[in-house]
Design a protein around this motif. Sequence first.
Motif, PDB file in Angstrom:
ATOM      1  N   HIS A   1       0.853  -1.182   0.000  1.00 22.24           N
ATOM      2  CA  HIS A   1       0.000   0.000   0.000  1.00 22.24           C
ATOM      3  C   HIS A   1       0.893   1.238   0.000  1.00 22.24           C
ATOM      4  CE1 HIS A   1      -2.305   3.114   2.269  1.00 22.24           C
ATOM      5  NE2 HIS A   1      -3.200   2.786   1.355  1.00 22.24           N
ATOM      6  N   VAL A   2       0.550   2.202  -0.838  1.00 19.23           N
ATOM      7  CA  VAL A   2       1.337   3.430  -0.936  1.00 19.23           C
ATOM      8  C   VAL A   2       0.651   4.588  -0.212  1.00 19.23           C
ATOM      9  CG1 VAL A   2       2.320   5.139  -2.526  1.00 19.23           C
ATOM     10  CG2 VAL A   2       2.377   2.705  -3.111  1.00 19.23           C
ATOM     11  N   ARG A   3      -0.661   4.749  -0.474  1.00 20.35           N
ATOM     12  CA  ARG A   3      -1.395   5.841   0.177  1.00 20.35           C
ATOM     13  C   ARG A   3      -2.891   5.649   0.028  1.00 20.35           C
ATOM     14  NH1 ARG A   3      -1.056  10.883  -4.080  1.00 20.35           N
ATOM     15  NH2 ARG A   3      -2.659   9.993  -5.399  1.00 20.35           N
ATOM     16  N   THR A   4      -3.639   6.362   0.875  1.00 22.07           N
ATOM     17  CA  THR A   4      -5.092   6.395   0.807  1.00 22.07           C
ATOM     18  C   THR A   4      -5.532   7.846   0.826  1.00 22.07           C
ATOM     19  OG1 THR A   4      -5.310   4.271   1.935  1.00 22.07           O
ATOM     20  CG2 THR A   4      -7.234   5.707   1.964  1.00 22.07           C
ATOM     21  N   GLN A   5      -6.491   8.167  -0.021  1.00 24.91           N
ATOM     22  CA  GLN A   5      -7.015   9.530  -0.106  1.00 24.91           C
ATOM     23  C   GLN A   5      -8.531   9.449  -0.209  1.00 24.91           C
ATOM     24  OE1 GLN A   5      -5.149  11.807  -3.227  1.00 24.91           O
ATOM     25  NE2 GLN A   5      -7.019  12.944  -3.623  1.00 24.91           N
ATOM     26  N   SER A   6      -9.230  10.295   0.539  1.00 25.92           N
ATOM     27  CA  SER A   6     -10.695  10.297   0.441  1.00 25.92           C
ATOM     28  C   SER A   6     -11.174  11.685   0.038  1.00 25.92           C
ATOM     29  CB  SER A   6     -11.323   9.868   1.767  1.00 25.92           C
ATOM     30  OG  SER A   6     -11.051  10.807   2.773  1.00 25.92           O
ATOM     31  N   ARG A   7     -12.336  11.687  -0.625  1.00 21.85           N
ATOM     32  CA  ARG A   7     -12.918  12.950  -1.082  1.00 21.85           C
ATOM     33  C   ARG A   7     -14.417  12.764  -1.298  1.00 21.85           C
ATOM     34  NH1 ARG A   7     -10.756  10.434  -5.499  1.00 21.85           N
ATOM     35  NH2 ARG A   7     -12.075  10.319  -7.359  1.00 21.85           N
ATOM     36  N   ARG A   8     -15.103  13.864  -1.417  1.00 18.68           N
ATOM     37  CA  ARG A   8     -16.513  13.857  -1.794  1.00 18.68           C
ATOM     38  C   ARG A   8     -16.589  14.443  -3.197  1.00 18.68           C
ATOM     39  NH1 ARG A   8     -21.497  15.118   2.020  1.00 18.68           N
ATOM     40  NH2 ARG A   8     -23.056  14.252   0.636  1.00 18.68           N
ATOM     41  N   GLU A   9     -17.189  13.693  -4.108  1.00 17.70           N
ATOM     42  CA  GLU A   9     -17.324  14.155  -5.486  1.00 17.70           C
ATOM     43  C   GLU A   9     -18.322  15.306  -5.536  1.00 17.70           C
ATOM     44  OE1 GLU A   9     -16.001  13.037  -8.751  1.00 17.70           O
ATOM     45  OE2 GLU A   9     -14.509  12.586  -7.207  1.00 17.70           O
ATOM     46  N   ALA A  10     -17.918  16.419  -6.105  1.00 19.42           N
ATOM     47  CA  ALA A  10     -18.750  17.625  -6.127  1.00 19.42           C
ATOM     48  C   ALA A  10     -20.047  17.423  -6.910  1.00 19.42           C
ATOM     49  CB  ALA A  10     -17.952  18.781  -6.721  1.00 19.42           C
ATOM     50  N   LYS A  11     -19.978  16.778  -8.073  1.00 21.38           N
ATOM     51  CA  LYS A  11     -21.166  16.629  -8.914  1.00 21.38           C
ATOM     52  C   LYS A  11     -22.159  15.617  -8.357  1.00 21.38           C
ATOM     53  CE  LYS A  11     -19.183  17.916 -13.342  1.00 21.38           C
ATOM     54  NZ  LYS A  11     -18.904  17.483 -14.710  1.00 21.38           N
ATOM     55  N   THR A  12     -21.671  14.499  -7.886  1.00 24.39           N
ATOM     56  CA  THR A  12     -22.559  13.415  -7.474  1.00 24.39           C
ATOM     57  C   THR A  12     -22.824  13.374  -5.981  1.00 24.39           C
ATOM     58  OG1 THR A  12     -20.717  11.882  -7.187  1.00 24.39           O
ATOM     59  CG2 THR A  12     -21.751  11.973  -9.374  1.00 24.39           C
ATOM     60  N   LYS A  13     -21.992  14.040  -5.200  1.00 21.91           N
ATOM     61  CA  LYS A  13     -22.061  14.025  -3.728  1.00 21.91           C
ATOM     62  C   LYS A  13     -21.730  12.648  -3.140  1.00 21.91           C
ATOM     63  CE  LYS A  13     -23.473  18.290  -3.646  1.00 21.91           C
ATOM     64  NZ  LYS A  13     -22.466  19.275  -3.814  1.00 21.91           N
ATOM     65  N   LEU A  14     -21.152  11.766  -3.957  1.00 18.44           N
ATOM     66  CA  LEU A  14     -20.736  10.452  -3.477  1.00 18.44           C
ATOM     67  C   LEU A  14     -19.376  10.565  -2.794  1.00 18.44           C
ATOM     68  CD1 LEU A  14     -21.604   8.310  -6.628  1.00 18.44           C
ATOM     69  CD2 LEU A  14     -22.960   8.552  -4.545  1.00 18.44           C
ATOM     70  N   TYR A  15     -19.137   9.695  -1.814  1.00 10.71           N
ATOM     71  CA  TYR A  15     -17.825   9.624  -1.190  1.00 10.71           C
ATOM     72  C   TYR A  15     -16.966   8.638  -1.963  1.00 10.71           C
ATOM     73  CZ  TYR A  15     -19.163  12.323   2.868  1.00 10.71           C
ATOM     74  OH  TYR A  15     -19.553  13.339   3.687  1.00 10.71           O
ATOM     75  N   VAL A  16     -15.715   8.994  -2.119  1.00  2.17           N
ATOM     76  CA  VAL A  16     -14.753   8.151  -2.813  1.00  2.17           C
ATOM     77  C   VAL A  16     -13.496   8.047  -1.956  1.00  2.17           C
ATOM     78  CG1 VAL A  16     -13.386   7.815  -4.916  1.00  2.17           C
ATOM     79  CG2 VAL A  16     -15.582   9.019  -5.025  1.00  2.17           C
ATOM     80  N   VAL A  17     -13.048   6.828  -1.746  1.00  2.00           N
ATOM     81  CA  VAL A  17     -11.767   6.595  -1.098  1.00  2.00           C
ATOM     82  C   VAL A  17     -10.895   5.870  -2.109  1.00  2.00           C
ATOM     83  CG1 VAL A  17     -10.523   5.464   0.782  1.00  2.00           C
ATOM     84  CG2 VAL A  17     -12.766   6.455   1.206  1.00  2.00           C
ATOM     85  N   GLU A  18      -9.739   6.437  -2.394  1.00  3.60           N
ATOM     86  CA  GLU A  18      -8.816   5.841  -3.354  1.00  3.60           C
ATOM     87  C   GLU A  18      -7.600   5.284  -2.616  1.00  3.60           C
ATOM     88  OE1 GLU A  18      -6.808   7.133  -7.524  1.00  3.60           O
ATOM     89  OE2 GLU A  18      -6.461   8.463  -5.831  1.00  3.60           O
ATOM     90  N   LEU A  19      -7.340   4.007  -2.834  1.00  2.00           N
ATOM     91  CA  LEU A  19      -6.154   3.362  -2.285  1.00  2.00           C
ATOM     92  C   LEU A  19      -5.179   3.115  -3.428  1.00  2.00           C
ATOM     93  CD1 LEU A  19      -8.810   1.940  -0.741  1.00  2.00           C
ATOM     94  CD2 LEU A  19      -6.942   0.944   0.535  1.00  2.00           C
ATOM     95  N   ARG A  20      -3.936   3.486  -3.227  1.00  2.00           N
ATOM     96  CA  ARG A  20      -2.909   3.255  -4.242  1.00  2.00           C
ATOM     97  C   ARG A  20      -1.964   2.174  -3.739  1.00  2.00           C
ATOM     98  NH1 ARG A  20      -2.636   5.531  -8.675  1.00  2.00           N
ATOM     99  NH2 ARG A  20      -3.595   7.484  -9.214  1.00  2.00           N
TER     100      ARG A  20
END
Length: 139
Positions: free
Chosen positions: A107-126
Amino acid sequence: MSATNELLTAIHARLTGDTELLGLIGEDGVRDRLVTGRKLPCVLIGELMSNDYSTSTERGEEHLFSLEVWIDAGGRRQAQLVASRLHALLQDVALDLGQHHLVSLLHVRTQSRREAKTKLYVVELRFRAVTEPIAAVTA
Protein backbone atom coordinates in the motif's frame (compact mmCIF):
# COMPACT_ATOMS: atom_id res chain seq x y z
CA MET A 1 -0.71 -13.85 -20.18
CA SER A 2 1.06 -10.63 -19.23
CA ALA A 3 2.13 -9.87 -15.68
CA THR A 4 -0.38 -7.00 -15.61
CA ASN A 5 -3.31 -9.23 -16.54
CA GLU A 6 -2.20 -11.97 -14.13
CA LEU A 7 -1.92 -9.40 -11.32
CA LEU A 8 -5.38 -7.93 -11.99
CA THR A 9 -6.92 -11.40 -12.24
CA ALA A 10 -5.38 -12.44 -8.91
CA ILE A 11 -6.47 -9.22 -7.19
CA HIS A 12 -10.02 -9.60 -8.50
CA ALA A 13 -10.14 -13.21 -7.29
CA ARG A 14 -8.80 -12.20 -3.86
CA LEU A 15 -11.40 -9.45 -3.45
CA THR A 16 -14.40 -11.39 -4.76
CA GLY A 17 -13.45 -14.40 -2.65
CA ASP A 18 -13.65 -12.51 0.64
CA THR A 19 -17.03 -12.83 2.35
CA GLU A 20 -16.36 -9.93 4.73
CA LEU A 21 -15.69 -7.53 1.86
CA LEU A 22 -18.70 -8.81 -0.08
CA GLY A 23 -20.81 -8.29 3.03
CA LEU A 24 -19.84 -4.61 2.90
CA ILE A 25 -20.27 -4.03 -0.84
CA GLY A 26 -22.51 -6.83 -2.16
CA GLU A 27 -21.89 -9.82 -4.40
CA ASP A 28 -21.36 -7.73 -7.57
CA GLY A 29 -19.51 -4.93 -5.81
CA VAL A 30 -16.08 -5.33 -7.45
CA ARG A 31 -16.13 -3.71 -10.90
CA ASP A 32 -13.87 -2.18 -13.51
CA ARG A 33 -16.03 0.89 -14.10
CA LEU A 34 -18.76 2.95 -12.47
CA VAL A 35 -22.08 2.24 -14.18
CA THR A 36 -25.07 4.54 -13.71
CA GLY A 37 -27.94 2.77 -12.03
CA ARG A 38 -25.83 0.01 -10.45
CA LYS A 39 -26.04 -0.44 -6.69
CA LEU A 40 -23.49 1.24 -4.42
CA PRO A 41 -21.21 0.80 -2.57
CA CYS A 42 -18.71 -0.69 -4.95
CA VAL A 43 -14.98 -1.13 -5.41
CA LEU A 44 -13.59 -0.07 -8.78
CA ILE A 45 -10.33 -1.27 -10.15
CA GLY A 46 -9.03 2.10 -11.23
CA GLU A 47 -5.92 3.46 -12.86
CA LEU A 48 -3.05 1.10 -13.63
CA MET A 49 0.42 1.94 -14.87
CA SER A 50 3.12 -0.65 -15.52
CA ASN A 51 6.81 0.21 -15.90
CA ASP A 52 9.89 -1.75 -16.80
CA TYR A 53 11.71 -2.54 -13.57
CA SER A 54 14.45 -4.74 -15.00
CA THR A 55 18.02 -4.80 -13.79
CA SER A 56 21.09 -5.73 -15.82
CA THR A 57 20.54 -9.39 -14.90
CA GLU A 58 16.81 -9.81 -14.11
CA ARG A 59 13.60 -8.82 -15.88
CA GLY A 60 10.83 -7.23 -13.87
CA GLU A 61 7.88 -4.86 -13.89
CA GLU A 62 6.53 -2.29 -11.45
CA HIS A 63 2.74 -1.89 -11.36
CA LEU A 64 1.12 1.17 -9.79
CA PHE A 65 -2.63 0.76 -9.44
CA SER A 66 -5.59 2.16 -7.56
CA LEU A 67 -8.73 0.76 -6.05
CA GLU A 68 -11.60 3.17 -5.52
CA VAL A 69 -14.42 2.76 -3.02
CA TRP A 70 -17.59 4.54 -4.17
CA ILE A 71 -20.41 4.93 -1.68
CA ASP A 72 -23.62 6.89 -1.33
CA ALA A 73 -25.20 5.80 1.97
CA GLY A 74 -23.04 5.58 5.07
CA GLY A 75 -20.72 8.34 3.98
CA ARG A 76 -17.03 8.60 4.65
CA ARG A 77 -17.14 6.30 7.67
CA GLN A 78 -18.57 3.39 5.67
CA ALA A 79 -16.16 4.06 2.79
CA GLN A 80 -13.24 3.93 5.25
CA LEU A 81 -14.46 0.55 6.55
CA VAL A 82 -14.37 -0.85 3.03
CA ALA A 83 -10.96 0.74 2.41
CA SER A 84 -9.63 -0.80 5.60
CA ARG A 85 -10.76 -4.24 4.44
CA LEU A 86 -9.09 -3.73 1.04
CA HIS A 87 -5.86 -2.80 2.80
CA ALA A 88 -6.04 -5.91 4.98
CA LEU A 89 -6.66 -8.12 1.95
CA LEU A 90 -3.82 -6.80 -0.21
CA GLN A 91 -1.06 -5.37 1.96
CA ASP A 92 2.06 -7.53 1.48
CA VAL A 93 -0.03 -10.55 0.44
CA ALA A 94 1.32 -13.45 -1.60
CA LEU A 95 -0.74 -13.99 -4.76
CA ASP A 96 -0.33 -16.73 -7.35
CA LEU A 97 0.15 -15.02 -10.70
CA GLY A 98 0.73 -18.07 -12.86
CA GLN A 99 3.69 -17.31 -15.15
CA HIS A 100 4.98 -14.46 -12.98
CA HIS A 101 6.17 -14.13 -9.40
CA LEU A 102 4.80 -11.37 -7.19
CA VAL A 103 7.87 -9.93 -5.47
CA SER A 104 5.93 -7.41 -3.39
CA LEU A 105 2.52 -5.77 -3.10
CA LEU A 106 2.47 -2.75 -0.82
CA HIS A 107 0.00 0.00 0.00
CA VAL A 108 1.34 3.43 -0.94
CA ARG A 109 -1.40 5.84 0.18
CA THR A 110 -5.09 6.39 0.81
CA GLN A 111 -7.01 9.53 -0.11
CA SER A 112 -10.69 10.30 0.44
CA ARG A 113 -12.92 12.95 -1.08
CA ARG A 114 -16.51 13.86 -1.79
CA GLU A 115 -17.32 14.15 -5.49
CA ALA A 116 -18.75 17.63 -6.13
CA LYS A 117 -21.17 16.63 -8.91
CA THR A 118 -22.56 13.41 -7.47
CA LYS A 119 -22.06 14.02 -3.73
CA LEU A 120 -20.74 10.45 -3.48
CA TYR A 121 -17.82 9.62 -1.19
CA VAL A 122 -14.75 8.15 -2.81
CA VAL A 123 -11.77 6.59 -1.10
CA GLU A 124 -8.82 5.84 -3.35
CA LEU A 125 -6.15 3.36 -2.28
CA ARG A 126 -2.91 3.26 -4.24
CA PHE A 127 -0.71 0.17 -4.35
CA ARG A 128 2.67 -0.73 -5.81
CA ALA A 129 3.39 -4.25 -7.00
CA VAL A 130 6.62 -5.66 -8.40
CA THR A 131 6.59 -8.77 -10.57
CA GLU A 132 9.15 -10.87 -12.33
CA PRO A 133 8.77 -13.77 -14.75
CA ILE A 134 9.15 -17.26 -13.36
CA ALA A 135 12.35 -18.67 -14.77
CA ALA A 136 11.95 -21.73 -16.95
CA VAL A 137 13.18 -24.88 -15.27
CA THR A 138 15.87 -26.61 -17.27
CA ALA A 139 16.87 -30.23 -16.92
